[in-house]
Motif scaffolding. Structure first.
Motif, PDB file in Angstrom:
ATOM      1  N   TYR A 120       0.904  -1.200  -0.044  1.00  0.00           N
ATOM      2  CA  TYR A 120       0.141   0.008  -0.128  1.00  0.00           C
ATOM      3  C   TYR A 120       0.969   1.225  -0.176  1.00  0.00           C
ATOM      4  CZ  TYR A 120       1.242   0.302   5.093  1.00  0.00           C
ATOM      5  OH  TYR A 120       1.935   0.547   6.129  1.00  0.00           O
ATOM      6  N   PHE A 153       1.161   4.985   1.857  1.00  0.00           N
ATOM      7  CA  PHE A 153       0.810   5.633   2.922  1.00  0.00           C
ATOM      8  C   PHE A 153       0.795   7.023   2.589  1.00  0.00           C
ATOM      9  CE2 PHE A 153       1.598   8.060   6.771  1.00  0.00           C
ATOM     10  CZ  PHE A 153       0.577   7.376   7.931  1.00  0.00           C
ATOM     11  N   ILE A 155      -5.824   4.896   1.414  1.00  0.00           N
ATOM     12  CA  ILE A 155      -4.916   3.998   1.591  1.00  0.00           C
ATOM     13  C   ILE A 155      -5.430   2.517   1.121  1.00  0.00           C
ATOM     14  CG2 ILE A 155      -3.632   3.098   3.446  1.00  0.00           C
ATOM     15  CD1 ILE A 155      -3.387   5.521   5.170  1.00  0.00           C
ATOM     16  N   THR A 179      -4.945   2.279  -2.402  1.00  0.00           N
ATOM     17  CA  THR A 179      -3.725   1.970  -3.131  1.00  0.00           C
ATOM     18  C   THR A 179      -3.434   0.598  -2.869  1.00  0.00           C
ATOM     19  OG1 THR A 179      -2.542   2.274  -0.867  1.00  0.00           O
ATOM     20  CG2 THR A 179      -3.121   4.427  -2.205  1.00  0.00           C
ATOM     21  N   PRO A 189      -3.735   7.187   9.432  1.00  0.00           N
ATOM     22  CA  PRO A 189      -3.088   8.600   8.887  1.00  0.00           C
ATOM     23  C   PRO A 189      -2.888   9.587   9.912  1.00  0.00           C
ATOM     24  CG  PRO A 189      -5.430   8.072   8.466  1.00  0.00           C
ATOM     25  CD  PRO A 189      -4.950   6.847   9.133  1.00  0.00           C
TER      26      PRO A 189
END
Length: 281
Positions: free
Chosen positions: A119, A121, A137, A140, A254
Motif C-alpha cells: 500500500y 501511505f 490508503i 492504493t 493517517p
C-alpha cells in the motif's frame, strides 16, 4: 365358316382363285404357331416347394444332397424379418462401457497464517480528512491512487468528518467496481466474542483476497509495543495486514500521534475500539 372373295372381273373357277384360300390358310397357321410359342415362353416354370424337394428322386447321383441343401436354405429364417423369440439363445451384446467417475470438486485453499498488503501511505491533509485518507490508503492496495479530495467528495465528507462505515463501504465498492465490501457494526459498548471472531474472519478474508479494511473507531487503546492511541471524537484508520491467523492486525493510521504511521494490536482490541461504530470489509 369361310368367306371367299369373288372379284367381279375374274372367273371364280380360274386357277388363281383356287390358290388364294390355300395361302390364307398357311398364314393363319403360321400366326397361330408363333402366338403359341410366345405364350409358352412367357409362362414361368413352376418352383418346387420344400415338400417336393424332400421327395426328389434320391436314386440320381447328388440329387438327395442337393435337395436337402435347398431345403435348408429355403427353411432358414431371415434374422431381419424373424427375430429370435424371447428366451431363445442369441449372441450376447457387448457390455456397455461404464461411465467415468465424476471428479470431486476441489476445495478452496486455506488463507495464509499471515499476510500484509502492498500500500501507499499518506498523512491526512487536514483535521477532518481522516475518512478520505484511510479510504485512499485502502484503494492504493488495489493500485488505485485518487487524491484525498476526490475521495472526500465521494464520501460526502464535511468539516464534521465522514458520517459512517456505510459511506466508506459505498465509496470503496464504487472505486473498485465490485460489491466486495460490506458494512459491519458493533452495536454494544464493547465487542462480544462473536463480534471479535467475525471481525477476525472478515479481516483474513478481505486481506487474503487483496482488499484492505477501513475501520471507524472511537476512544483509546494501546498497541502491541505499548504506544497509546486516543481518538475520543472518532477516527478512521486502515487494516493492511494480519498475522497469527488473524488474531493480530497491522494498522495504517493517517493521524498517528507517534509519527510512525503504523502499528500492530490484537484483533480483540480493534473490535472493542470499533464499539458503537463499524467497519468496511
Amino acid at each position: 365358316m369361310s368367306y371367299l372373295y369373288k372379284p367381279r372381273h375374274q372367273n371364280p373357277t380360274s386357277p388363281r382363285s383356287r390358290v388364294l384360300p390355300i395361302a390364307a390358310a398357311a398364314a393363319v397357321l403360321a400366326v397361330t404357331v408363333a402366338v403359341g410359342v410366345a405364350v409358352h415362353a412367357s409362362t414361368p416354370a413352376p418352383v418346387a416347394d420344400a415338400q417336393s424337394l424332400t421327395s426328389a428322386d434320391s436314386s440320381q447321383p447328388g440329387a438327395g444332397q442337393a435337395a436337402r441343401d435347398r431345403q435348408r436354405t429355403q427353411a432358414a429364417p431371415d434374422p431381419a424379418t424373424n427375430p429370435p423369440k424371447a428366451g431363445a439363445s442369441a449372441k450376447p451384446s457387448a457390455p456397455a462401457t461404464p461411465a467415468a467417475p465424476s471428479t470431486p470438486g476441489t476445495t478452496a485453499p486455506a488463507p495464509p497464517a499471515a499476510k500484509e498488503l502492498a500500500y501507499r501511505f499518506a498523512w491526512q491533509e487536514n483535521y477532518y480528512f481522516c475518512g478520505p485518507a484511510a479510504t485512499r490508503i485502502a484503494l492504493t492496495a488495489r493500485s488505485m491512487y485518487p487524491s484525498q479530495s476526490e475521495v472526500a467528495q465521494s464520501l460526502r465528507t464535511t468539516v464534521n468528518g465522514t458520517n459512517s462505515a456505510d459511506d466508506t463501504t459505498r465509496t470503496l465498492n464504487a472505486y473498485t467496481k465490485t460489491s466486495f465490501y460490506k458494512s459491519r457494526y458493533i452495536t454494544g459498548q464493547s465487542a462480544t466474542q462473536a463480534e471479535i471472531d467475525r471481525m477476525q474472519a472478515d479481516v483474513v478474508n478481505a486481506i487474503a483476497n487483496g482488499y484492505a479494511v477501513v475501520a471507524n473507531i472511537a476512544g483509546s487503546t494501546v498497541d502491541d509495543k505499548g504506544g497509546a492511541h486516543s481518538y475520543p471524537g472518532g477516527h478512521y484508520l486502515t487494516v493492511v495486514g494480519y498475522s497469527n491467523g488473524g488474531k493480530t492486525v497491522k494498522i495504517a493510521d493517517p493521524a498517528d500521534a507517534l509519527g510512525v504511521g503504523y502499528y500492530t494490536l490484537t484483533t480483540a482490541k480493534l473490535a472493542h475500539w470499533t464499539a458503537l461504530r463499524g467497519y468496511s470489509a
